[in-house]
Design an enzyme around this catalytic site. Structure first.
Site, short mmCIF file in Angstrom:
data_model
loop_
_atom_site.label_atom_id
_atom_site.label_comp_id
_atom_site.label_asym_id
_atom_site.label_seq_id
_atom_site.Cartn_x
_atom_site.Cartn_y
_atom_site.Cartn_z
N GLY A 228 0.83 -1.20 0.00
CA GLY A 228 0.00 0.00 0.00
C GLY A 228 0.86 1.25 0.00
O GLY A 228 1.86 1.35 -0.72
N GLY A 231 4.71 1.23 0.04
CA GLY A 231 5.55 0.86 -1.09
C GLY A 231 5.48 -0.61 -1.40
O GLY A 231 4.40 -1.21 -1.38
N GLY A 257 -2.41 -2.38 -7.31
CA GLY A 257 -1.56 -3.58 -7.33
C GLY A 257 -1.38 -4.11 -8.74
O GLY A 257 -0.29 -4.58 -9.11
N ASP A 258 -2.44 -4.04 -9.54
CA ASP A 258 -2.35 -4.51 -10.93
C ASP A 258 -1.36 -3.65 -11.71
O ASP A 258 -0.57 -4.16 -12.52
CB ASP A 258 -3.72 -4.44 -11.62
CG ASP A 258 -4.82 -5.06 -10.77
OD1 ASP A 258 -4.50 -5.92 -9.94
OD2 ASP A 258 -5.98 -4.66 -10.92
O1 LIG Z 1 -12.36 -10.58 -7.46
P1 LIG Z 1 -10.95 -10.23 -7.86
O2 LIG Z 1 -10.64 -10.76 -9.23
O3 LIG Z 1 -9.94 -10.61 -6.84
O4 LIG Z 1 -10.87 -8.66 -7.92
C1 LIG Z 1 -11.59 -7.95 -8.89
C2 LIG Z 1 -11.17 -6.51 -8.84
O5 LIG Z 1 -11.43 -5.91 -7.57
O6 LIG Z 1 -9.78 -6.44 -9.07
C3 LIG Z 1 -9.45 -5.28 -9.81
C4 LIG Z 1 -8.58 -4.39 -9.00
O7 LIG Z 1 -7.42 -5.04 -8.61
C5 LIG Z 1 -10.75 -4.65 -10.23
O8 LIG Z 1 -10.70 -4.31 -11.58
C6 LIG Z 1 -11.80 -5.69 -9.96
O9 LIG Z 1 -13.06 -5.17 -9.62
#
Ligand SMILES: O=P(O)(O)OC[C@@]1(O)O[C@H](CO)[C@@H](O)[C@@H]1O
Length: 313
Positions: A228, A231, A257-258
């Site tokens: 977060g 870092g 995170g993505d």
């Molecule tokens: O249910 P998952 O797949 O763990 O998380 C889904 C999600 O929260 O992950 C992304 C943000 O990281 C969003 O685009 C999406 O709504």
């Protein structure tokens, strides 16, 4: 080329409130937006915005309204036809940058649909440098799904198989770590804690390192642990580094995170060393947190300021 798999995509609705969320109250919203989301799709959007070729694999019904948002994102997508429809996830953000997230389970996949997703991923992975397996698994999909994908990709592509990153949580991540030996995992502090049965929420980089070391390199090639606002930490076979983000105004942490994972992979395909990969990961995560909704950052969105880095081992 980079390939992402999103087994459980989501239409991300973000509602911005002018005041803190009051549970149980009626509140007027300031604005709303929708993004084609799901973790692998978010990674793909950041990768494409940086000018690297990317294919996003996802299950998607021909008549799914999600396709409009997906086309709007300009992604090169490989759609695997299914009967169900993409979920809509809700994020509520307030002026202090606090995000409340409500995620639905997603469309159930049949055994045939699951096999079709695996086959499509194996095909798309031909010639790729990285395969990113990201997000939760929808109903009907067993916990060892990512292991199945990893084994199929490595069996078909052998020495030419892409490096494989897994960004998941709970049993899907545990199975991938136990049986899939991914090249990279990207848990946050809480997810890393779940993996080893410890509470790591709010942990510092050194504490996270002590835990991650038990996994790297025996079970996973490397771990990028996002912390977060504190870092991130990178642990690989050669060392461990921690980096902190530049100061930003937090708008929406959804997808940060993505974007960190996208930054890491981008730096890797550009031939950068571990410390620079971590630096770009943290820079991308900060950029995503300073943007509304699940908007993926482009290089121009990277905040000014240093990403101070420390070598831990
Ligand atoms: O249910 P998952 O797949 O763990 O998380 C889904 C999600 O929260 O992950 C992304 C943000 O990281 C969003 O685009 C999406 O709504």
């Amino acid at each position: 080329m980079i390939v992402t798999l999103t087994a459980n995509p989501s239409l991300d609705r973000t509602i911005t409130l002018p005041a803190p969320l009051q549970v149980g109250d009626v509140q007027g919203a300031q604005s709303a937006r929708e993004d084609a989301g799901g973790k692998g799709i978010n990674v793909a959007r950041a990768v494409v915005a940086a000018g690297e070729p990317c294919v996003a694999v996802l299950p998607l019904a021909m008549d799914d309204p999600f396709d409009t948002a997906l086309r709007g994102s300009g992604l090169d997508a490989h759609r695997v036809p299914i009967a169900g429809h993409v979920r809509a996830n809700l994020a509520i953000t307030d002026p202090a940058g606090i995000t409340t997230k409500l995620n639905l389970p997603g469309a159930r996949l049949s055994p045939d649909e699951i096999s079709a997703v695996v086959d499509a991923t194996v095909t798309a992975a031909a010639g790729a440098r990285w395969l990113v397996l990201a997000g939760s698994l929808p109903p009907g999909v067993p916990d060892d799904f990512y292991v199945r994908v990893i084994e199929a990709v490595r069996a078909v592509h052998g020495a030419q198989a892409p490096l494989i990153a897994v960004d998941a949580s709970g049993p899907a991540l545990a199975a991938a770590v136990a049986h899939g030996h991914p090249d990279l995992i990207k848990p946050n502090d809480e997810e890393l804690g779940d993996l080893v049965g410890a509470d790591l929420t709010g942990a510092d980089a050194q504490t996270a390192l002590d835990v991650a070391r038990a996994l790297v390199p025996d079970r996973v090639g490397a771990a990028l642990v996002t912390l977060g606002a504190r870092g991130a930490l990178l642990v690989d076979a050669d060392g461990a580094w921690a980096a902190v983000p530049p100061p930003i105004r937090v708008v929406s942490t959804v997808g940060a995170g993505d974007s960190s994972l996208a930054g890491y992979v981008l730096a890797h395909v550009r031939g950068q060393q571990a410390d620079e990969r971590l630096r770009l990961a943290v820079h991308y995560g900060a950029a995503a947190a300073s943007l509304p909704g699940t908007q993926a950052p482009a290089p121009d969105d990277l905040p000014l300021g240093d990403v101070p880095l420390t070598r831990l081992t």
